[in-house]
Design an enzyme around this catalytic site. Structure first.
Site, PDB file in Angstrom:
ATOM      1  N   ASP A 180      -5.589  -7.007   5.451  1.00 21.07           N
ATOM      2  CA  ASP A 180      -4.364  -7.451   4.775  1.00 21.07           C
ATOM      3  C   ASP A 180      -3.997  -8.892   5.104  1.00 21.07           C
ATOM      4  O   ASP A 180      -3.134  -9.480   4.447  1.00 21.07           O
ATOM      5  CB  ASP A 180      -3.173  -6.546   5.160  1.00 21.07           C
ATOM      6  CG  ASP A 180      -3.262  -5.175   4.527  1.00 21.07           C
ATOM      7  OD1 ASP A 180      -3.615  -5.109   3.339  1.00 21.07           O
ATOM      8  OD2 ASP A 180      -2.985  -4.178   5.209  1.00 21.07           O
ATOM      9  N   ASN A 233      36.483 -35.606   9.749  1.00 23.43           N
ATOM     10  CA  ASN A 233      35.150 -35.005   9.601  1.00 23.43           C
ATOM     11  C   ASN A 233      34.947 -33.852  10.574  1.00 23.43           C
ATOM     12  O   ASN A 233      34.426 -32.790  10.217  1.00 23.43           O
ATOM     13  CB  ASN A 233      34.090 -36.088   9.824  1.00 23.43           C
ATOM     14  CG  ASN A 233      32.695 -35.624   9.486  1.00 23.43           C
ATOM     15  OD1 ASN A 233      32.492 -34.965   8.474  1.00 23.43           O
ATOM     16  ND2 ASN A 233      31.724 -35.951  10.323  1.00 23.43           N
ATOM     17  N   ASP A 251       0.869  -1.165   0.000  1.00 24.02           N
ATOM     18  CA  ASP A 251       0.000   0.000   0.000  1.00 24.02           C
ATOM     19  C   ASP A 251       0.911   1.222   0.000  1.00 24.02           C
ATOM     20  O   ASP A 251       2.121   1.107   0.233  1.00 24.02           O
ATOM     21  CB  ASP A 251      -0.891  -0.029   1.246  1.00 24.02           C
ATOM     22  CG  ASP A 251      -2.011   1.002   1.186  1.00 24.02           C
ATOM     23  OD1 ASP A 251      -2.119   1.712   0.159  1.00 24.02           O
ATOM     24  OD2 ASP A 251      -2.765   1.108   2.166  1.00 24.02           O
ATOM     25  N   ASP A 281      -0.497  -3.903   6.990  1.00 30.40           N
ATOM     26  CA  ASP A 281      -0.600  -3.657   8.437  1.00 30.40           C
ATOM     27  C   ASP A 281      -2.036  -3.573   8.923  1.00 30.40           C
ATOM     28  O   ASP A 281      -2.282  -3.310  10.091  1.00 30.40           O
ATOM     29  CB  ASP A 281       0.144  -2.376   8.819  1.00 30.40           C
ATOM     30  CG  ASP A 281      -0.429  -1.141   8.116  1.00 30.40           C
ATOM     31  OD1 ASP A 281      -1.366  -1.299   7.308  1.00 30.40           O
ATOM     32  OD2 ASP A 281       0.073  -0.028   8.366  1.00 30.40           O
TER      33      ASP A 281
END
Length: 834
Positions: free
Chosen positions: A586, A675, A321, A582
């Site tokens: 939404d 390893n 927005d 927000d």
């Protein structure tokens, strides 16, 4: 209370030991200290520690070590056990640190609830709400427990998460039947649902696992959908495990067939398996993602779900927005004018009364009106209100002037206000609806082209001071306009350009009309914005929308339910989509997006739906967050590349060598030590720098690319491994102890060198590693060279090497590094061309 919905609010308060002013702080703390059952189990330290050893291969290795101890080979069994425990402890330490850091970070964005404590309205985190708390709810609030309504006004709640109902449920004070299903308990609010519109007070009757949502959670452990990154990591793990299984079974069978010691061959095969499998992959990924999340937190972006960092880095479309992200977000009332566009004190007064007396959710428009100096407002008192909702798009308040006169004042979207008006005020007297609507349209266009937002205001005299309903919003008189401005942020053009440079296309989705949206888009640097409005969206199928959506810059006049549709269309068009939201409406779009992004001051439902939360409503914050997200993703892939190059090549070569050597090329404990040592530098990857070109473009998990990388660099590693074998056998005629020591030394040092090569696509000398990574590599190399000269050499069965052999190994490592560097250049050039 077992069936609290069957009693009145007064009876519930009495049974729950509370009152109309809520609990005291002391009593609330006492109830909380008795222990609240949470929906999620606390992170268990012991569980995490033992998880480091849950791999079947590791368990088999420990079993073999125990068997070896039983057969009197005490030293080897102890050494193998110690190395396995150290490896597991390292993984535990890294993961626990990551978990603890993320837990502290998430505390910043916890959802809050308003409760009455000591008779005062207080904001607390939802996990501090206890049974008996009196809570206040407004639009957007998440309900923190199962509650009984005490007071309500036009209350609608979204219960889809619990009942599956698509439409919001209307709620009110009352008593429900004992056997009423959840969807018919109109006096009850449920944890995990949220308020769509209206206001209410409610008393909390259940919390945690005692709630309806908690009961469902216990029976159905809901897991977030797997991201591409999580799927890729899982498939990578499967690939290595499959290769390991075939290789290890074959090696063990052949070694036994060649009459080598069965137990030693078995332990060698298992040690080889541990070296081949990505044992520390979960820990390193957790640490890397957590480290990235902490860096993103410093950039003011809080990550709620670590795996979303990869999607964040892959994002190529960002929908937002305009308010607060593109504009300043500080709405200013520019004017209150009548239908003739003249300033009007009466319009200003009624707007002030409407905004100052509403009790719904906080919004910048009402705040801007309340900041205005107005005279005469003190003569009015509030009678009642109909809160704002996203269907009516209006807020109505009835006020009394103390002289027996009551006025209903409605404020809202211009179109929705004019729909309820049959009369229109003008200085020249009442004018015809046709003339009035024409003037309204002209003024709307004029203000919109300046980028201003326009609301309408209407009124109606009421016959008495009674409670009002939505049905009262009819036959009203149009009073005038409220003109608002929200200028673009000062640096927004640079921010949008920064997003473009990162390969992210910004798309504006706004409820403002197309004229306002176009004006703002031009102001922020989108020179010829391509627009699509709500009417066009309605008439496009999903397939048609997906074919057009990439070309659109601004979606204007968008209805709340259309946002989600736009997100799906963008995803169907092949994009990785982020959405910044927000508001209450939404939440669906935040769920639909690959990356849902909210802000810390958003309504609870938006914050809960988001995967990332910005601490500042500013796209600049997001730009920095994207860079950190891509850095984290790139560093995670580095570990994958390292595990598929030197480590895999070395283990594969070792397996092959065991078939033609009269002895095992390395003892099981030496394989495990190799390893462990090669994993240490890889743990420092989280601190490493990343080439700029990897940050500037969206990255994505590519399993095909990883397989090619494994094939190319694993093969290069194996070629030089066999060159080492040939040197040891045919030039130095090494016996088993010297062969193993030399091979151990070459394996570890070559793995350290490849770390510096595969960490960058540039020539390794043009890309500087982080200090910690460089120091870790140096430390491991020095340790490897020193061990044969320490008391540990006897335990590990390593011997000092002659200078000539060390020199030959150095030449092999240098040649290997140069070949890998050349191979890297050819590999990436070929990959780019394809």
């Amino acid at each position: 209370m077992t069936k609290f919905w069957t009693v009145s609010a007064e009876s519930a308060m009495e049974q729950l030991g509370t009152c109309a002013t809520g609990l005291t702080t002391l009593e609330a703390h006492r109830r909380l200290s008795k222990g609240r059952v949470k929906n999620e189990q606390d992170f268990q330290i012991l569980t995490l520690f033992f998880n480091q050893f849950k791999s079947p291969l590791v368990l088999l290795l420990l079993f073999a070590a125990a068997l070896s101890f039983y057969l009197q080979d005490h030293l080897d069994a102890i050494v193998i056990t110690i190395i396995v425990v150290i490896s597991g402890a390292l993984g535990f330490w890294q993961e626990w640190g990551a978990h603890d850091a993320v837990k502290r970070m998430l505390a910043i964005v916890q959802t809050k609830a308003f409760v009455y404590r000591d008779g005062k309205l207080t904001e607390i985190t939802c996990d501090k709400v206890v049974v008996g708390d009196l809570i206040q709810l407004t639009a957007g609030a998440t309900i923190p427990g199962d509650c009984l309504i005490v007071e309500s006004k036009d209350l609608f709640v979204d219960e889809a998460a619990l009942t599956g109902e698509t439409f919001p449920a209307e709620k009110h004070v009352g008593v429900s039947d004992e056997d009423a299903p959840l969807s018919q308990r109109d006096n009850t609010l449920f944890q995990g649902t949220h308020v769509i519109s209206g206001i209410a007070k409610a008393i909390v009757a259940r919390v945690g696992s005692d709630t309806e949502f908690g009961k469902v959670s216990k029976h159905l452990k809901r897991k977030a959908p797997e991201t591409d990154f999580e799927h890729g990591v899982r498939m990578f793990g499967y690939l290595l495990v499959e290769l390991t299984f075939v290789l290890v079974i074959s090696i063990f069978a052949i070694n036994v067939f060649l009459h080598k010691p069965v137990l030693e061959s078995f332990m060698f095969s298992l040690a080889l398996a541990v070296g081949l499998t990505p044992q520390l992959l979960p820990a390193i990924i957790s640490v890397n993602l957590a480290g990235g999340a902490l860096r993103m937190a410093k950039a003011k972006v809080i990550v709620k779900r670590l795996a979303s960092i990869e999607s964040f880095g892959s994002m190529n479309v960002l929908c937002s927005d305009k308010t607060g992200t593109i504009t300043e977000g500080v709405v200013e009332l520019e004017a209150a004018v009548d239908i003739d566009a003249q300033p009007s004190d009466r319009v200003m007064l009624w707007a002030y009364l409407n905004s100052s007396m509403e009790s719904g959710f906080v919004n910048p428009i009402d705040e801007s009106i309340r900041r205005q100096p107005v005279s005469g407002a003190e003569n009015y008192t509030k009678v009642d209100e109909v809160p704002y909702d996203f269907i009516r798009k209006r807020l109505s308040v009835s006020v009394s002037n103390g002289q027996g006169e009551t006025t209903l004042i409605s404020k809202g979207a211009l179109k929705n206000i004019t729909q309820i008006c049959t009369k229109f005020d003008s200085k020249s007297g009442e004018i015809s609806p046709e003339t009035a609507r024409s003037k309204i349209d002209d003024l709307m266009r004029m203000y919109s082209e300046k980028g201003c937002r326009v609301l309408g205001l209407a009124y109606k005299e009421m016959s008495d001071a009674r409670n009002i309903q939505v049905s009262d919003e009819s036959d009203m008189t149009f009073a005038g306009f409220l003109i608002f401005s929200d200028p673009p942020k000062a640096n927004i053009q640079n921010t949008i350009q920064d997003l473009n440079n990162l390969g992210i296309k910004l798309k504006i989705i706004t409820g403002d009309n197309p004229l306002v949206a176009e004006a703002i888009a031009k102001k922020v640097g989108i020179e010829s914005p391509r627009l699509m409005d709500a009417e066009q969206l309605k008439h496009l199928s999903m397939a048609a929308l997906a074919s057009q959506v990439n070309a659109v810059d601004v979606f204007a006049g968008v209805e709340p339910n259309q946002k989600e549709r736009i997100i799906f269309a963008l995803k169907n068009a092949g994009n990785v989509v982020g959405y910044v939201g927000d508001g209450i409406n939404d939440a669906p779009a935040l769920h639909a997006a690959d990356v849902g992004i909210s802000v810390n001051n958003a309504v609870d439902v938006a914050k809960e739906a988001a995967q990332l939360v910005m601490l500042e409503h500013n796209l600049d914050v997001l730009v920095q967050g994207v860079k950190e997200g891509r850095t984290t993703f790139a560093n995670t892939l580095k570990y994958i590349f390292m595990a598929t190059s030197a480590n895999f090549g070395n283990m594969f070569s070792m397996a092959g060598a065991s078939l033609f050597l009269p002895f095992l090329p390395l003892l099981p404990k030496q394989v495990l030590l190799t390893n462990l040592l090669t994993d240490l530098p890889e743990m420092a990857i989280v601190t490493d720098s990343v080439d700029a070109e990897l940050v500037e473009a969206p990255g994505k998990w590519d399993m095909k690319f990883i397989r090619r990388f494994m094939l190319v660099f694993g093969t290069i590693s194996s070629v030089f491994d066999y060159l080492t074998f040939a040197t040891l056998i045919f030039i130095f005629h090494s016996a088993a102890p010297q062969f193993r020591t030399a091979w151990f030394t070459e394996s570890v040092i070559s793995a350290c060198s490849i770390v510096l090569i595969v960490r960058t696509r540039k020539p390794f000398f043009l890309s500087q590693p982080s200090k910690l990574l460089a120091l870790a590599n140096i430390g491991v190399v020095v340790t490897t060279l020193v061990i044969p000269y320490t008391p540990l050499s006897e335990v590990l069965q390593l011997v000092p090497l002659p200078p000539q052999l060390l020199g030959a190994l150095a030449v092999i490592v240098v040649l290997y590094a140069l070949t890998a560097e050349i191979g890297k250049k050819i590999f990436y050039a070929h990959y780019k061309s394809n």
